[in-house]
Design a protein around this motif. Structure first.
Motif, PDB file in Angstrom:
ATOM      1  N   THR A 131      41.559  40.098  36.710  1.00 30.27           N
ATOM      2  CA  THR A 131      42.811  40.107  37.136  1.00 30.27           C
ATOM      3  C   THR A 131      42.639  40.057  38.726  1.00 30.27           C
ATOM      4  OG1 THR A 131      43.717  41.682  35.457  1.00 30.27           O
ATOM      5  CG2 THR A 131      45.027  41.518  37.397  1.00 30.27           C
ATOM      6  N   ALA A 132      41.810  40.594  39.337  1.00 29.38           N
ATOM      7  CA  ALA A 132      41.633  40.536  40.628  1.00 29.38           C
ATOM      8  C   ALA A 132      41.474  39.123  41.122  1.00 29.38           C
ATOM      9  CB  ALA A 132      40.572  41.662  41.277  1.00 29.38           C
ATOM     10  N   LYS A 133      41.598  38.802  42.539  1.00 23.51           N
ATOM     11  CA  LYS A 133      41.512  37.528  43.015  1.00 23.51           C
ATOM     12  C   LYS A 133      40.849  37.912  44.564  1.00 23.51           C
ATOM     13  CE  LYS A 133      45.832  35.967  41.136  1.00 23.51           C
ATOM     14  NZ  LYS A 133      45.143  35.303  39.833  1.00 23.51           N
ATOM     15  N   LEU A 134      40.827  36.867  45.201  1.00 24.35           N
ATOM     16  CA  LEU A 134      40.202  36.683  46.434  1.00 24.35           C
ATOM     17  C   LEU A 134      41.317  36.665  47.397  1.00 24.35           C
ATOM     18  CD1 LEU A 134      36.967  34.821  46.607  1.00 24.35           C
ATOM     19  CD2 LEU A 134      37.180  37.164  47.241  1.00 24.35           C
ATOM     20  N   VAL A 152      28.770  29.686  45.327  1.00 30.12           N
ATOM     21  CA  VAL A 152      28.063  30.859  44.979  1.00 30.12           C
ATOM     22  C   VAL A 152      28.962  32.006  44.845  1.00 30.12           C
ATOM     23  CG1 VAL A 152      26.335  32.617  45.962  1.00 30.12           C
ATOM     24  CG2 VAL A 152      26.055  29.936  45.963  1.00 30.12           C
ATOM     25  N   VAL A 153      29.784  32.499  45.480  1.00 28.21           N
ATOM     26  CA  VAL A 153      30.870  33.481  45.465  1.00 28.21           C
ATOM     27  C   VAL A 153      31.533  33.170  43.955  1.00 28.21           C
ATOM     28  CG1 VAL A 153      32.820  34.463  46.248  1.00 28.21           C
ATOM     29  CG2 VAL A 153      31.015  33.817  47.959  1.00 28.21           C
ATOM     30  N   GLY A 157      31.323  35.639  40.472  1.00 26.01           N
ATOM     31  CA  GLY A 157      32.370  36.263  40.225  1.00 26.01           C
ATOM     32  C   GLY A 157      33.022  37.305  41.265  1.00 26.01           C
ATOM     33  N   VAL A 158      32.740  37.370  42.460  1.00 27.52           N
ATOM     34  CA  VAL A 158      33.181  38.299  43.494  1.00 27.52           C
ATOM     35  C   VAL A 158      34.709  38.366  43.801  1.00 27.52           C
ATOM     36  CG1 VAL A 158      33.095  38.985  45.950  1.00 27.52           C
ATOM     37  CG2 VAL A 158      31.026  38.090  44.789  1.00 27.52           C
ATOM     38  N   LYS A 159      35.326  39.311  43.643  1.00 24.07           N
ATOM     39  CA  LYS A 159      36.832  39.401  43.855  1.00 24.07           C
ATOM     40  C   LYS A 159      37.133  40.500  44.806  1.00 24.07           C
ATOM     41  CE  LYS A 159      37.678  36.672  40.349  1.00 24.07           C
ATOM     42  NZ  LYS A 159      38.355  37.136  38.953  1.00 24.07           N
ATOM     43  N   SER A 160      38.346  40.875  45.001  1.00 19.28           N
ATOM     44  CA  SER A 160      38.614  41.844  46.026  1.00 19.28           C
ATOM     45  C   SER A 160      40.161  42.687  45.630  1.00 19.28           C
ATOM     46  CB  SER A 160      38.910  41.081  47.499  1.00 19.28           C
ATOM     47  OG  SER A 160      40.279  40.301  47.253  1.00 19.28           O
ATOM     48  N   LEU A 204      35.899  43.878  48.727  1.00 19.55           N
ATOM     49  CA  LEU A 204      35.294  43.115  48.013  1.00 19.55           C
ATOM     50  C   LEU A 204      34.769  43.786  46.536  1.00 19.55           C
ATOM     51  CD1 LEU A 204      32.855  41.026  50.366  1.00 19.55           C
ATOM     52  CD2 LEU A 204      35.106  40.427  49.419  1.00 19.55           C
ATOM     53  N   LEU A 205      34.798  43.218  45.408  1.00 21.14           N
ATOM     54  CA  LEU A 205      34.210  43.793  44.193  1.00 21.14           C
ATOM     55  C   LEU A 205      33.011  42.896  43.721  1.00 21.14           C
ATOM     56  CD1 LEU A 205      37.583  44.681  42.226  1.00 21.14           C
ATOM     57  CD2 LEU A 205      36.066  46.245  43.611  1.00 21.14           C
ATOM     58  N   PHE A 206      32.044  43.435  43.724  1.00 23.30           N
ATOM     59  CA  PHE A 206      31.033  42.880  43.006  1.00 23.30           C
ATOM     60  C   PHE A 206      30.604  43.214  41.552  1.00 23.30           C
ATOM     61  CE2 PHE A 206      30.085  42.397  47.627  1.00 23.30           C
ATOM     62  CZ  PHE A 206      29.410  41.393  47.834  1.00 23.30           C
ATOM     63  N   PRO A 207      30.599  42.411  40.597  1.00 22.43           N
ATOM     64  CA  PRO A 207      30.437  42.763  39.199  1.00 22.43           C
ATOM     65  C   PRO A 207      28.977  42.839  38.905  1.00 22.43           C
ATOM     66  CG  PRO A 207      30.990  40.474  39.281  1.00 22.43           C
ATOM     67  CD  PRO A 207      31.192  40.792  40.684  1.00 22.43           C
ATOM     68  N   PHE A 208      28.369  43.892  38.159  1.00 28.72           N
ATOM     69  CA  PHE A 208      26.940  44.056  38.032  1.00 28.72           C
ATOM     70  C   PHE A 208      26.810  43.842  36.457  1.00 28.72           C
ATOM     71  CE2 PHE A 208      26.916  45.609  42.074  1.00 28.72           C
ATOM     72  CZ  PHE A 208      25.442  45.936  42.532  1.00 28.72           C
ATOM     73  N   TYR A 209      26.188  42.722  36.002  1.00 28.07           N
ATOM     74  CA  TYR A 209      25.871  42.511  34.500  1.00 28.07           C
ATOM     75  C   TYR A 209      24.470  42.932  33.918  1.00 28.07           C
ATOM     76  CZ  TYR A 209      30.223  39.800  34.882  1.00 28.07           C
ATOM     77  OH  TYR A 209      31.488  39.453  35.093  1.00 28.07           O
TER      78      TYR A 209
END
Length: 349
Positions: A131-134, A152-153, A157-160, A204-209
């Motif tokens: 749902t989040a965007k940049l 790369v960003v 999948g980096v969002k904010s 910023l939001l960094f997803p960890f998989y």
């Protein structure tokens, strides 16, 4: 181990908890609120209640009486915590008067907190990232200030998040207050008397998989000029390896770079390198080596104590498995790889 009669235990638990907290080095405001020493937080959520002679954390849910407070703060077992109180308050106990009691250094206490295993709410976390965007602020930071590659960003999948209150409203409306609190993305702020986000916004939001490309957690990176906490995870969340799936199938010849933090990882990736990130020296676990033991590993350690500590921890753990970490020297005028990368980009203009 010395025996302490029940009536003495009652006497210890009746000691003024606010006074005990002060002797333990816990500073409280006029309302008995303080930052909880059992988890990381930006706003006070630990309440030491003089009226009930007990404590309770509205963030992590821990609470109890006087002896338990000593247990948690000093990392002691019940009887040792009781003995600490006996000596501190010079309480006459015939059974232990002539015993040599345990010596405790209050100035540098050890806190051993039992934590439940972290189980991510994958559905909720995935919904946040989808749902989040940049925001424009995030784009300016990523593409103009830091000059990372947009591809790369996007791939990472980096969002904010821009507005904290709006985020709380939207996520609670979708999943409900109890579930959001359990997932650790919101927490109760006693002073503001409302739920707030676990992330310092804007961020910023960094997803960890994980290795199976399943979302494990999210890390927030504050975009505030003077943040209270630059990086944050959901309450109770474990950290992990950022961008791990990208290097799982890499052969033993291809260089893999380890960064301290997601932004440094973006810089390395923007240069076309294979890279992962560990959030910091305190976040590294030896169990991570199972993903790294057969890789050709390199690291530009940050020019600070934390950077050197992280390098040493990873290298020591690898050597136990028959591998090691190549050290690459970062010029002293740069604190981390992102700063070095940005300088190189500017010089190429």
């Amino acid at each position: 181990m010395a025996y302490i009669p029940p009536y003495i235990i009652e006497k210890l638990n009746a000691l003024p908890i606010t006074d005990v907290a002060e002797k333990l080095g816990i500073s409280m405001n006029s309302r008995g609120m303080t930052l909880c020493f059992m988890h990381k937080e930006r706003f006070p959520s630990l309440h030491v209640c003089k009226k009930k002679n007990s404590y309770h954390c509205y963030g992590c849910g821990e609470g109890g009486g006087v002896i338990k407070l000593v247990e948690k703060k000093l990392g002691l077992k019940f009887l040792d915590a009781a003995q600490w109180l006996i000596r501190t308050y010079s309480i006459d106990v015939p059974n232990v008067r002539n015993k040599k009691l345990l010596k405790i250094n209050v100035a540098q206490p050890k806190c051993k907190v039992e934590r439940k295993a972290y189980v991510p709410d994958v559905e909720l976390l995935c919904w946040i990232m989808e749902t989040a965007k940049l925001s424009d602020l995030a784009k300016n930071f990523l593409f103009n200030v830091r000059q990372y590659s947009p591809k790369v960003v996007e791939k990472c999948g980096v969002k904010s998040i821009t507005k904290a209150d709006k985020f709380c409203e939207v996520v609670v409306n979708k999943f409900g207050q109890d579930r959001c609190k359990k997932a650790g993305v919101i927490k109760w702020n006693f002073e503001l008397r409302k739920y707030i986000t676990a992330f310092e916004c804007p961020c910023l939001l960094f997803p960890f998989y994980d290795e199976n490309k399943k979302l494990f957690t999210i890390q927030g990176r504050s975009l505030c000029e003077k943040p209270l906490a630059r990086f944050s995870f959901p309450i109770h969340s474990d950290s992990f390896i950022f961008n791990l799936p990208d290097i799982i199938d890499v052969d033993s010849e291809t260089p893999v770079y380890i960064a301290e933090g997601g932004t440094d990882c973006l810089a390395l990736l923007s240069e076309g390198k294979k890279a992962i990130a560990i959030p910091g020296a305190g976040a590294f676990k030896e169990e991570y080596v199972k993903y790294l033991k057969d890789k050709n590993l390199f690291m530009y350690a940050d020019n600070d104590v934390s950077g050197k500590s992280l390098f040493s921890k990873i290298d020591d753990a690898l050597r136990k498995r028959g591998n090691y970490l190549h050290s690459l020297v970062l010029p002293l005028q740069y604190k981390d790889y992102s700063e070095y990368y940005a300088a190189k980009k500017k010089s190429c203009r």
